[in-house]
Design an enzyme around this catalytic site. Structure first.
Site, PDB file in Angstrom:
ATOM      1  N   ASP A  27       0.834  -1.205   0.000  1.00  0.00           N
ATOM      2  CA  ASP A  27       0.000   0.000   0.000  1.00  0.00           C
ATOM      3  C   ASP A  27       0.870   1.257   0.000  1.00  0.00           C
ATOM      4  OD1 ASP A  27       0.815  -0.693   2.651  1.00  0.00           O
ATOM      5  OD2 ASP A  27      -0.671   0.669   3.493  1.00  0.00           O
ATOM      6  N   GLU A  34       0.016  -1.018   5.847  1.00  0.00           N
ATOM      7  CA  GLU A  34       1.100  -0.563   6.724  1.00  0.00           C
ATOM      8  C   GLU A  34       0.959   0.921   6.969  1.00  0.00           C
ATOM      9  OE1 GLU A  34       4.955   0.910   8.145  1.00  0.00           O
ATOM     10  OE2 GLU A  34       3.908   1.526   6.347  1.00  0.00           O
ATOM     11  N   GLU A  35       0.545   1.647   5.941  1.00  0.00           N
ATOM     12  CA  GLU A  35       0.476   3.114   6.039  1.00  0.00           C
ATOM     13  C   GLU A  35      -0.773   3.581   6.785  1.00  0.00           C
ATOM     14  OE1 GLU A  35       2.939   4.762   5.358  1.00  0.00           O
ATOM     15  OE2 GLU A  35       4.017   4.052   3.598  1.00  0.00           O
TER      16      GLU A  35
HETATM   17 ZN   LIG Z   1       6.754   2.219   4.277  1.00  0.00          ZN
END
Ligand SMILES: [Zn+2]
Length: 385
Positions: A74, A144-145
């Site tokens: 992502d 993750e973001e």
């Molecule tokens: Zn990253």
């Protein structure tokens, strides 16, 4: 003669990934594309889908040691696309102001280039060493973001129950500063956020004897919280405290409000914990004799990788490819490595230069991408051949 440089396989794969608009928690086929490089070599793949997040685990070999490459498919939103020199999902290769050939686009540095480099390093290593020692693998999440829901935290718990705890984990997050190869992240600080409400007594500004001004109390509290908690140590900088939002007031110029709210965050080293910070805050509140209620959110515990074989071998690989010694650092925000480190795994982060991550005109030097893949491949060779 054309100005278009020769595009290596790593650069081409990074380009294909950037063209997929995979805003958190969407993957847009990035993981399938990576799988298409690994499946023909006999990698076993498993997809864990949870709460809209897709996680790919691809493994080859069996037993120990187990080395896991960790990444995410992502990206953060591009913001105002018209502010970009090249469209953020066009994957353009063009020189920067200094004439260096760059790959431009959202995710170029954070971290689709690393995803490409890790995947091709694994493929090339297994192609030459199909009967390597132990297990090698790739773990990619699509969240993750964002808030990380259904992401690496969940997969880490699954790895534990599957008895698949990695010995070594290399996170491909962008770690370098001025020059590619200059920095390895050997740990991260913890992150604790607090929402503090100081309670007072609301009233007319002309009658101070009838009120308790929560803004004055908050000012004293902020001042007290700015006292350093520690001075850091040989691996970590001092614990930091920053205010991020302050709110009070009824809107009337003659009314002292009944409460004042502060949002603040500590980035803490391994000399502190959530409990030690809460104790320090409680102590300030008691000394100042103020009334406050507080909600804490622990975003991550600090972790530090022991400087053992993973660190030594990664430093050697970087030295071979880049001709320089990488510095060991614990600077920066948190990463998904924080969910793997508590398993007892040696966790390091090494990737491209982080200078433009999350910015408009995110870009990475294409010359660095082949070096990155080569470093990952050499590391596998040192650990598993
Ligand atoms: Zn990253």
């Amino acid at each position: 003669m054309s100005d278009v440089p020769h595009v290596s396989e790593t650069v081409a794969l990074a380009q294909s990934l950037i063209k997929r608009r995979s805003l958190t928690p969407h993957d847009e086929g990035c993981q399938d594309l990576l799988v298409s490089y690994l499946s023909p070599l006999g990698f076993r793949t498993e997809i864990f889908c949870e709460t809209g997040t897709i996680n790919l685990l691809a493994l080859h070999g069996s037993g120990r040691p187990f080395t896991l490459f960790l990444g995410h498919s992502d990206v953060v939103p591009p913001g105002d696309e018209s502010a970009w020199k090249y469209p953020p999902f066009a994957s353009v290769i063009a020189p920067d102001d200094s004439g260096r050939c760059m790959l431009w686009g959202r995710g170029a540095a954070d971290m689709k280039s690393s995803d490409a480099a890790m995947t091709l390093a694994l493929r090339d290593f297994v192609a030459v060493h199909p009967d390597h020692f132990g297990t090698v693998g790739l773990l990619i999440t699509s969240n993750e973001e964002g808030d990380g829901a259904g992401g690496i935290k969940n997969v880490a718990a699954k790895l534990k129950t599957m008895n698949l705890v990695p010995d070594y984990c290399l996170v491909g997050e962008p770690s370098c500063n001025a020059v590619f190869g200059d920095t390895i992240k050997i740990g991260r600080r913890g992150s604790l956020t607090a929402l503090i409400t100081v309670h007072g007594v609301q009233g007319h500004v002309a009658y101070p004897e009838r009120l308790v001004n929560p803004i004055h109390h908050m000012a004293a509290l902020i001042s007290a919280l700015q006292e350093p908690l520690d001075h850091g140590n040989d691996v970590f900088p001092p614990t930091s405290f920053e205010c991020t939002n302050l709110h009070a007031g009824t809107g009337a110029e003659n009314v002292v409000p009944g409460s004042c709210t502060l949002m603040c965050n500590w980035r803490f080293n391994n000399m502190q914990s959530k409990d030690s910070i809460i104790a320090a805050v409680d102590c300030c509140i008691e000394k100042l004799k103020i009334k406050a209620s507080i909600d804490y959110t622990l975003n991550g515990e600090p972790f530090l990788c022991p400087q053992k074989e993973l660190c030594t071998k990664l430093q050697q690989a970087i030295c071979t490819v880049c001709g320089q010694e990488a510095k060991l650092s614990t600077a920066g925000g948190t990463s998904d490595g924080r969910f793997i480190a508590p398993l007892g795994t040696q966790v390091l982060e090494f990737g491209p230069c982080a200078t433009t991550i999350h910015q408009v005109n995110e870009r990475v030097a294409i010359a660095d991408l082949d070096k990155l893949k080569e470093i990952y491949r050499l590391l596998l060779l040192k650990l598993h051949a």
